[in-house]
Design a protein around this motif. Structure first.
Motif: not given
Length: 755
Positions: A508-523
């Motif tokens: 599951v992804l794409g929801d700010t209620t989930l554990p923090a992750a960086p922007v998807q970029g930079g490979s």
């Protein structure tokens, strides 16, 4: 060598998933239309907002006559600088996570016009059609000022950007004596390489749907973005909201290519309207408006290269001048690659900006490197001809075993293998060196090649995992999937770590209620989020092992975590794989309904700092050019890529295929044409901003070169989204020269430049 009976070799009888070609787990959802994008969430009683764009490039709004629009039945409100409330956003010191230096553009803040198509008003109505019509008749008067949008006219106004810009690594200090070495060398080349602005143009237009929940200021904000967490941070700072009030959701993204790294103005307008009206609102941008917020910057590059009689590089001098806006300093790493990829003792690299009356440029697939490698690899091809060397031989002769910019060894580098395997697959040995020496009837045939290099980065990320008693594992992180295959590779990592079948794992992804992750970029997503998923699933595995050891007559009592394996839904002893416990049985026996863990992963700076970490590639291209018409067809491409451990060859190959298509597009088609008289991009649509169609694309082969690297991150992955794009445009351009004998140094290579 025989092994003692008491310590047999570890044998994994289960099916591993990492490294196996696996179809996208989100594929059925997408092809059936079940996947919803930002503009497709049909919340009840929705209002629609349409953005009004300025026809003026520079000046000031003197009058807005909104009353005739407000008198239309069904029109709710017209937002402009005249009635937008004062917000924290209007602090000029505010920046989002990926903002460049300077002061971000603040929509609807003031009457001043800073660039053509600047959003100047938002019309909100009960239907989309009414909002669009009302926006078209809104009367706005402007005071026009003289503008300047031509980078060519700013050649003498370049300045060095200050240090500390987001993502910017200033060029290293010069080494050796580049100019003296250049003058003494028998083989010299100097040339200017140019490309105009290019726009990201993902298939999905930017849109935001805000669902007003009616509980204070609580909202669900469905946004087209490459970073849900970044958008949330942006909105909470601007509007003074809590993270509970501004929940951002972005489950599916129809492409981004860097355009979604920064929050775009439609999300600000949609949330503004929702807060003011206390109502659900959707704001969608048109294709024309997609050209109004950032692009790969128009860049002028000068390269001076020199080699001795053996073909050894004696001097590299690379200077770039790129555009930026008047309100921000957008920077790219353009020239640094020239001091990194090839061995040379005399190097001087310069990078400058010049301000024009346009919006700030934005990251676009392989930002900086796409620009820099086009120039470097074309110039190197020209010098190879002057030195009488084959282009592949010339690169191997000047192969860098060490990063001279940083004076560090590479954590791994299989570029030499890329050259050899790519050339063999392509049939480079059939090439005759003289231009115009290969033909097929009326078609001139050309072979060209080029190389590339991209950073292997890791960012801090977190993930959560929950294994239920029925054996189903759910793993989550607030990352995004812009079409790269994130859903799939994270599912593979989780399934392999806990030895579960793919169908027993949900990511599951794409929801700010989930554990923090960086922007998807930079490979960096595979390395960053993948490492967090692996760490989190390991924590779950350790907890399950402890429960298993508490079972009556457990064969796992006293066994260390390192001495077991999770395979086929079981925990097995390494020293005797017949001694197993079923994972579901463990949970059911323990009485636990689920086992959960949350963990994070971050770069190991102590381990990584001594090394230079990059992915590499070599691209080989065949073109056929009609001798009479000058039309160019790219008939074959081989792209050999070394990007560490390949998690999924199928999705990795798809990434490289898409990169090659875009590289062909950059070489032969893409340019955003600015009319400097009015300061506007004139081809701001798909009819005139040319990109490839199916008939333009022919055979593409991808070679994934085996590479092991235990320095870059725990998974050994480097990311493949950017590296596959690099070198393609240069290889096409070099092939066109080999076919025709004509050098084109300004992209795209159009018919008029060959006739």
């Amino acid at each position: 060598m025989s092994h003692p009976i008491s310590n047999p070799p570890v044998i994994d009888l289960g099916t591993g998933y990492i490294g196996k070609p696996t179809s996208r787990v989100d594929g059925p959802t997408k092809v059936t239309g079940a996947a919803k994008y930002a503009a497709e969430f049909n919340v009840p009683d929705l209002y629609y907002g349409h953005v009004v764009s300025s026809p003026v490039t520079k000046g000031k709004i003197t009058k807005i006559n909104a009353q005739p629009v407000l008198d239309l039945p069904g029109v709710i409100q017209v937002f402009s600088h005249e009635n937008v409330p004062s917000l924290a956003w209007f602090d000029r010191n505010y920046k989002d996570d990926v903002a460049p230096g300077g002061s971000p553009f603040r929509p609807l803040h003031e009457p001043n016009i800073l660039f053509s198509q600047q959003p100047v008003a938002l019309v909100v109505a009960e239907t989309f059609e009414l909002a669009r019509y009302a926006a078209s008749i809104l009367e706005i008067e402007y005071e026009v000022e003289e503008h300047s949008t031509n980078l060519e006219a700013k050649r003498d106004e370049g300045y060095e950007p200050g240090k500390g810009k987001t993502g910017f690594v200033p060029p290293p200090k010069p080494r050796g004596n580049p100019e003296e070495a250049y003058q003494k060398a028998p083989h010299q080349h100097e040339g200017e390489y140019i490309h105009l602005a290019q726009h990201n143009n993902p298939m999905e237009n930017f849109a935001t749907t805000v669902e007003w929940l009616g509980d204070g200021k609580k909202m669900k904000i469905f946004d087209k973005t490459q970073g849900a967490m970044n958008v949330q941070q942006y909105l909470t700072k601007i509007f003074g909201l809590s993270t509970d009030e501004a929940r951002v959701i972005s489950k599916y993204t129809g492409g981004g290519f860097g355009s979604g790294l920064r929050p775009q103005y439609q999300v600000f307008m949609a949330v503004l309207a929702a807060l003011e009206l206390k109502h659900s609102v959707r704001v969608s941008l048109t294709r024309q408006q997609m050209f109004s917020f950032g692009h790969r910057p128009h860049t002028l590059q000068t390269l001076k290269l020199a080699a001795d009689d053996k073909g050894t590089l004696q001097s590299i001098q690379h200077k770039a001048l790129a555009e930026t806006s008047h309100f921000e300093d957008f920077t790219e790493v353009v020239v640094n690659w020239s001091g990194l990829l090839y061995q040379c003792e005399n190097v001087k690299l310069d990078y400058e900006l010049a301000k024009i009356d346009a919006y700030t440029p934005i990251d676009m697939r392989a930002p900086g490197a796409a620009t820099g490698f086009f120039a470097l690899e074309c110039a190197l091809d020209e010098l190879a001809y002057k030195a009488g060397r084959d282009p592949v031989e010339f690169r191997l002769l000047n192969y860098a075993e060490r990063d001279q910019n940083e004076d560090k060894p590479f954590s791994s580098k299989k570029l030499r293998e890329c050259y050899h395997q790519g050339a063999a697959k392509f049939g480079w040995e059939k090439r005759t060196p003289e231009p115009r020496s290969m033909r097929e009837g009326n078609l001139l045939i050309g072979y060209g090649m080029a190389g590339g290099c991209w950073d292997a980065s890791q960012q801090k990320a977190a993930a959560k995992a929950s294994l239920t008693a029925d054996g189903h594992l759910t793993v989550s992180s607030a990352s995004n999937d812009i079409g790269t295959g994130t859903y799939t590779i994270m599912t593979q990592i989780a399934a392999e770590t806990l030895g579960l079948p793919l169908e027993a794992v949900t990511f599951v992804l794409g929801d700010t209620t989930l554990p923090a992750a960086p922007v998807q970029g930079g490979s960096w997503t595979a390395a960053s989020v993948g490492s967090a998923v692996k760490a989190t699933c390991d924590e779950v595995a350790k907890k399950v092992l402890k429960l298993a050891q508490k079972m009556d007559d457990s064969p796992l009592k006293g066994v260390a975590f390192e001495d077991v394996q999770f395979v086929d839904g079981q925990i097995r002893r390494n020293d005797d794989i017949t001694q197993t416990v079923d994972i579901r049985e463990v949970l059911q026996t323990s009485g636990e309904s689920k086992v959960e863990a949350e963990s994070s992963a971050a770069p190991n700076k102590v381990k990584q700092m001594p090394y230079s970490m990059h992915s590499h590639n070599a691209v080989f291209v065949e073109v056929k050019v009609d001798e009479d018409l000058g039309t160019v067809h790219v008939t074959r491409v081989v792209n050999a890529v070394a990007a560490g451990r390949i998690l999924n060859p199928k999705t990795a190959r798809s990434q490289v295929l898409g990169s090659v298509v875009w590289g062909i597009s950059m070489a032969l088609m893409e340019e955003s044409v600015m009319d400097h008289n009015i300061g506007r991009y004139m081809n701001h649509n798909f009819a005139e901003y040319h990109i490839p169609v199916m008939a333009d694309i022919h055979d593409i082969d991808v070679v994934l070169v085996e590479e092991h690297d235990d320095i870059v991150n725990p998974l050994g992955v480097k990311g493949i989204g950017e590296i596959g794009f690099l070198g393609v445009a240069a290889a096409v351009t070099n092939a066109v020269y080999h076919a025709t004998g004509k050098r084109v140094r300004d992209l795209p290579v159009s018919i008029d430049k060959l006739l």
